[in-house]
Design an enzyme around this catalytic site. Structure first.
Site, PDB file in Angstrom:
ATOM      1  CG  HIS A   1       9.549 -97.613 -45.320  1.00  0.00           C
ATOM      2  ND1 HIS A   1      10.774 -98.229 -45.431  1.00  0.00           N
ATOM      3  CD2 HIS A   1       8.634 -98.480 -45.854  1.00  0.00           C
ATOM      4  CE1 HIS A   1      10.625 -99.419 -45.987  1.00  0.00           C
ATOM      5  NE2 HIS A   1       9.342 -99.592 -46.263  1.00  0.00           N
TER       6      HIS A   1
ATOM      7  CB  VAL B   1       4.189 -92.387 -42.857  1.00  0.00           C
ATOM      8  CG1 VAL B   1       4.710 -91.212 -43.672  1.00  0.00           C
ATOM      9  CG2 VAL B   1       2.799 -92.783 -43.331  1.00  0.00           C
ATOM     10  CD  GLU B   2       6.990 -90.557 -38.116  1.00  0.00           C
ATOM     11  OE1 GLU B   2       8.000 -90.257 -37.452  1.00  0.00           O
ATOM     12  OE2 GLU B   2       5.823 -90.355 -37.700  1.00  0.00           O
ATOM     13  CG  MET B   3      12.047 -94.490 -38.164  1.00  0.00           C
ATOM     14  SD  MET B   3      12.623 -94.239 -36.474  1.00  0.00           S
ATOM     15  CE  MET B   3      14.090 -95.250 -36.458  1.00  0.00           C
TER      16      MET B   3
END
Length: 358
Positions: A109, A151-153
């Site tokens: 993201h 930090v990811e989705m």
């Protein structure tokens, strides 16, 4: 963990032994290698550390059904499970690229980079634990993590994910069909069960499985020579079972591995878990670089040499390294093209959240 080279620390260590890890001796001739490979004998008793891949990885707690797999496939490819609707499970674990994205660290993201390399999802049902630090016990537990990771989705909560799914009429119908009899089937746990069921059939058998089943002609002479070298050096101490990996082992058993990442210790805070990581599968390893938890090595031969040093305290010759890499090539399996084809996704409803770049 973000260091750029391993050369300096390894040279310091190996200089005392009088040889650099990266000193390249004269390459053996093709004729010499071929002659040696043709004389290789591997007794079947030496293969007990390995197992052929099953057709799928069953779990009694999450029985695989056709409906569950169909729903899991849609969820795996759906970017609406990410805050800005740009990322899906497949973004970091690309099924057409042997389950990886080819990057040292995946982009999440707002362009953020993860702290560890994204491992392949293929054959991961054989792993004893999930994630590099083993913090998830099952594929279903693992499926819940990236969606909520900022930090990811970066979805803000499991409740927000469920609200998003319920706003999509086609998903409501699919969940009802997949989990019949449940008063409220659209749940975060059921999402994880569906994705897990889909992933449990991401299996890539190779010629090595035919060899394990008794077909002596399934491997070439060079690949058999590599398997013998692999066994003689003791690589199967960590890389065993159907995935040739998947257990938890200390990284740097003999020579410390230069990284700030402390592995499983960061999860448990137990000293015995310091520098313990999940052993990566060697299935499809020739196609799933860059290597190690830090994605620091792009070349498979270098990765093999480094692991021999850090885990076994051995300096492999050029011929030994070449042999092992030849064997590892034989672990490249076939991608299940029809199974991993991107499905049609249900249309958003009037209340489905819009992309949120914040």
């Amino acid at each position: 963990m973000t260091f750029k080279t391993l050369v300096r620390p390894l040279l310091v260590v190996t200089a005392t032994a009088g040889a650099s890890a990266f000193a390249q001796p004269a390459q053996p001739s093709v004729e010499a290698l071929t002659s040696a490979a043709q004389n290789v004998i591997i007794h079947r008793a030496q293969l007990t550390a390995f197992k052929a891949l099953p057709g799928r990885f069953e779990d009694a707690k999450n029985p695989i059904t056709a409906e569950k797999v169909e729903l899991g496939r849609m969820l795996y490819f759906d970017t609406r499970l990410s805050k800005n609707q740009q990322l899906s499970c497949n973004s970091c674990h690309d099924l057409n690229r042997f389950g990886v994205d080819g990057k040292s660290f995946s982009t999440g993201h707002k362009g953020q980079l993860g702290g560890r390399n994204s491992p392949t999802v293929y054959n991961s049902g054989a792993h004893l634990t999930q994630f590099w630090d083993g913090r998830a016990a099952t594929l279903e537990d693992q499926a819940k993590g990236p969606i909520l990771n900022p930090v990811e989705m970066a979805m803000p909560s499991a409740e927000h994910v469920v609200e998003t799914l319920k706003s999509i009429p086609g998903y409501v119908t699919a969940f009802q069909k997949t989990f019949p009899g449940q008063e409220d089937p659209v749940t975060y746990d059921n999402l994880a069960k569906a994705i897990g069921a889909f992933e449990r059939q991401l299996v890539t058998p190779s010629r090595f499985d035919k060899y394990l089943a008794g077909d002596e002609q399934a491997l070439t002479h060079a690949e058999k020579a590599g398997l013998k070298t692999f066994l003689d050096q003791g690589c199967q101490q960590c890389h065993y079972g159907p995935a040739l990996g998947g257990s938890l082992v200390k990284l740097g058993v003999i020579i410390p591995y230069p990284t700030k990442d402390q592995g499983r210790y960061d999860v448990t805070k137990r000293e015995t878990d310091r520098m313990v990581f999940r052993v990566p599968t060697l299935r499809n390893v020739a196609r799933t670089g860059p290597y190690f938890h830090d994605g620091s090595i792009s070349d498979l031969q270098t990765a093999v040499k480094l692991m021999a040093q850090h885990q076994l305290g051995k300096q492999l010759s050029a011929a030994e390294t070449q042999n092992i890499v030849a064997f590892l090539d034989a672990l490249t399996g076939e991608l299940p093209s029809s199974y991993i084809a991107k499905p049609s996704l249900p249309a958003s409803g009037p209340k489905t959240p819009r992309p949120d770049p914040t």
